[in-house]
Write an enzyme that holds these catalytic residues in place. Structure first.
Site, PDB file in Angstrom:
ATOM      1  N   ASP B   7       1.121  -1.125   0.087  1.00 14.14           N
ATOM      2  CA  ASP B   7       0.032   0.083  -0.024  1.00 14.14           C
ATOM      3  C   ASP B   7       0.972   1.340   0.125  1.00 14.14           C
ATOM      4  O   ASP B   7       1.417   1.433   0.874  1.00 14.14           O
ATOM      5  CB  ASP B   7      -0.910  -0.182   1.362  1.00 14.14           C
ATOM      6  CG  ASP B   7      -1.742   1.029   1.254  1.00 14.14           C
ATOM      7  OD1 ASP B   7      -1.929   1.592   0.336  1.00 14.14           O
ATOM      8  OD2 ASP B   7      -2.309   1.251   2.385  1.00 14.14           O
ATOM      9  N   GLU B  68      -1.292  -1.090  -4.789  1.00 11.12           N
ATOM     10  CA  GLU B  68      -2.550  -0.532  -4.760  1.00 11.12           C
ATOM     11  C   GLU B  68      -2.554   0.511  -6.036  1.00 11.12           C
ATOM     12  O   GLU B  68      -1.458   1.455  -6.118  1.00 11.12           O
ATOM     13  CB  GLU B  68      -3.076   0.317  -3.503  1.00 11.12           C
ATOM     14  CG  GLU B  68      -4.210   0.809  -3.669  1.00 11.12           C
ATOM     15  CD  GLU B  68      -4.803   1.027  -2.270  1.00 11.12           C
ATOM     16  OE1 GLU B  68      -5.021   0.360  -1.321  1.00 11.12           O
ATOM     17  OE2 GLU B  68      -5.281   2.345  -2.192  1.00 11.12           O
ATOM     18  N   ASP B 141      -2.674   0.850   7.110  1.00 12.67           N
ATOM     19  CA  ASP B 141      -1.767   0.670   5.805  1.00 12.67           C
ATOM     20  C   ASP B 141      -1.295  -0.668   5.900  1.00 12.67           C
ATOM     21  O   ASP B 141      -1.253  -1.302   4.550  1.00 12.67           O
ATOM     22  CB  ASP B 141      -0.925   1.433   5.655  1.00 12.67           C
ATOM     23  CG  ASP B 141      -1.382   2.828   6.006  1.00 12.67           C
ATOM     24  OD1 ASP B 141      -1.541   3.815   5.141  1.00 12.67           O
ATOM     25  OD2 ASP B 141      -1.561   3.248   7.309  1.00 12.67           O
TER      26      ASP B 141
END
Lengths: 198, 198
Positions: B7, B68, B141
């Site tokens: 992420d 992501e 996260d």
């Protein structure tokens, strides 16, 4: 001082190396545009941009790297690719311990044309004139990369001087605060020595 | 198959390594969050993210990297940092020849919770349950990085099968077109042999 200017992008990434001389004299050392195929996957395109930048850093040994700072554009997809390419360029420079400075498009335009709202054509015309190039660099990304390098050469001494002045001011303020604190401590010590008079 | 989910971010970059087993079994191998100081310059922050990802690739030897895909967010400044960090991560993976796949937040949410509009808490709860973790991964996260890896493990076989089916269909279409063209050529040759009858 030699600067590599980079107008980051995946479809076209502009690269320009400029030497700064006495005063505002600038000389073009190299300029080119890397293209990566739109049908390649993102990682492969970033790898290609990175490999080319590494090659240029090896070949031209610049003292600093100037990258265009992107805020927002019409197409979010394009902005992402631009930001990712910019990140990869900054990384290559940082790995070699080279300073990387991001300049906004209006800083670059203002530096080379005198106006932060100049159009692409005015930037190209001024870059061609300033560097005494036999013909206009093309495409616009190539001219932008050279403009970035010139902007950096002209702004950097001022920026460095400002940073130095700010650091000196901060140091003076720190020394002043330390002196005040010492005086306060001495006063309190004096108070306790006389047994306090409150 | 082992996947490193990332992420991306400069303030916090989530990293999670997940092993896929038989069926939908998944196991957490490692999870952490890298932070980079907001007062460091961008290049230094990217260098720190890159160095950590390289370390994780060396230590955990994943077969693929899932990142992501960011489209847009409220804060343009944050998006840029996120995109730049994502670019640096993709580059590290591409340098090692590892496949890098970008998944959108809604693909990730749909994969782990069944709904593309699940909130952060639902994602964390499902990740904790799916990986049988003793406690919730924190901050969000970290949970997102694990969710990305799980999403990749579950979607990848389907994606690969689809790509294979499409390639096969394209091959069949090509063979069919070639057969038609050959038949047309034979007809024309027959026409000239009989001197043409039009």
């Amino acid at each position: 001082m030699r600067v590599l200017g980079v107008d980051p992008g995946l479809t076209r990434c502009g690269l320009g190396v400029v030497d700064g001389g006495l005063g505002r004299t600038v000389t073009c050392v190299a300029v080119d545009v890397v293209r990566t195929p739109a049908d390649s996957d993102l990682a492969t395109r970033l790898l290609r941009v990175s490999a080319t930048v590494e090659e240029w850093l090896d070949t031209y040994q610049p003292d600093a790297v100037a990258v265009e700072r992107v805020f927002s554009q019409h197409n979010v997809r394009t902005v992402m690719g631009t930001a990712q390419a910019g990140g990869v360029v900054a990384l290559s420079a940082a790995r070699r311990g080279l300073p990387v400075v991001f300049h906004t498009p209006s800083e670059v335009k203002a530096a080379v044309t005198g106006s932060g709202r100049a159009d692409k054509n005015q930037v190209t015309v001024m870059v061609t004139r300033l560097l005494k190039l036999p013909k206009r660099p093309s495409p616009a990304d190539a001219a932008d990369a050279l403009a970035l390098a010139i902007c950096h050469l002209w702004r950097e001494p001022m920026r460095a001087r400002l940073a130095e002045a700010e650091a000196r001011a901060a140091e003076l303020a720190r020394a002043h605060r330390a002196k005040l604190a010492a005086a306060a401590r001495r006063n309190r010590a004096g108070d306790s020595a006389t047994g306090g008079n409150r």
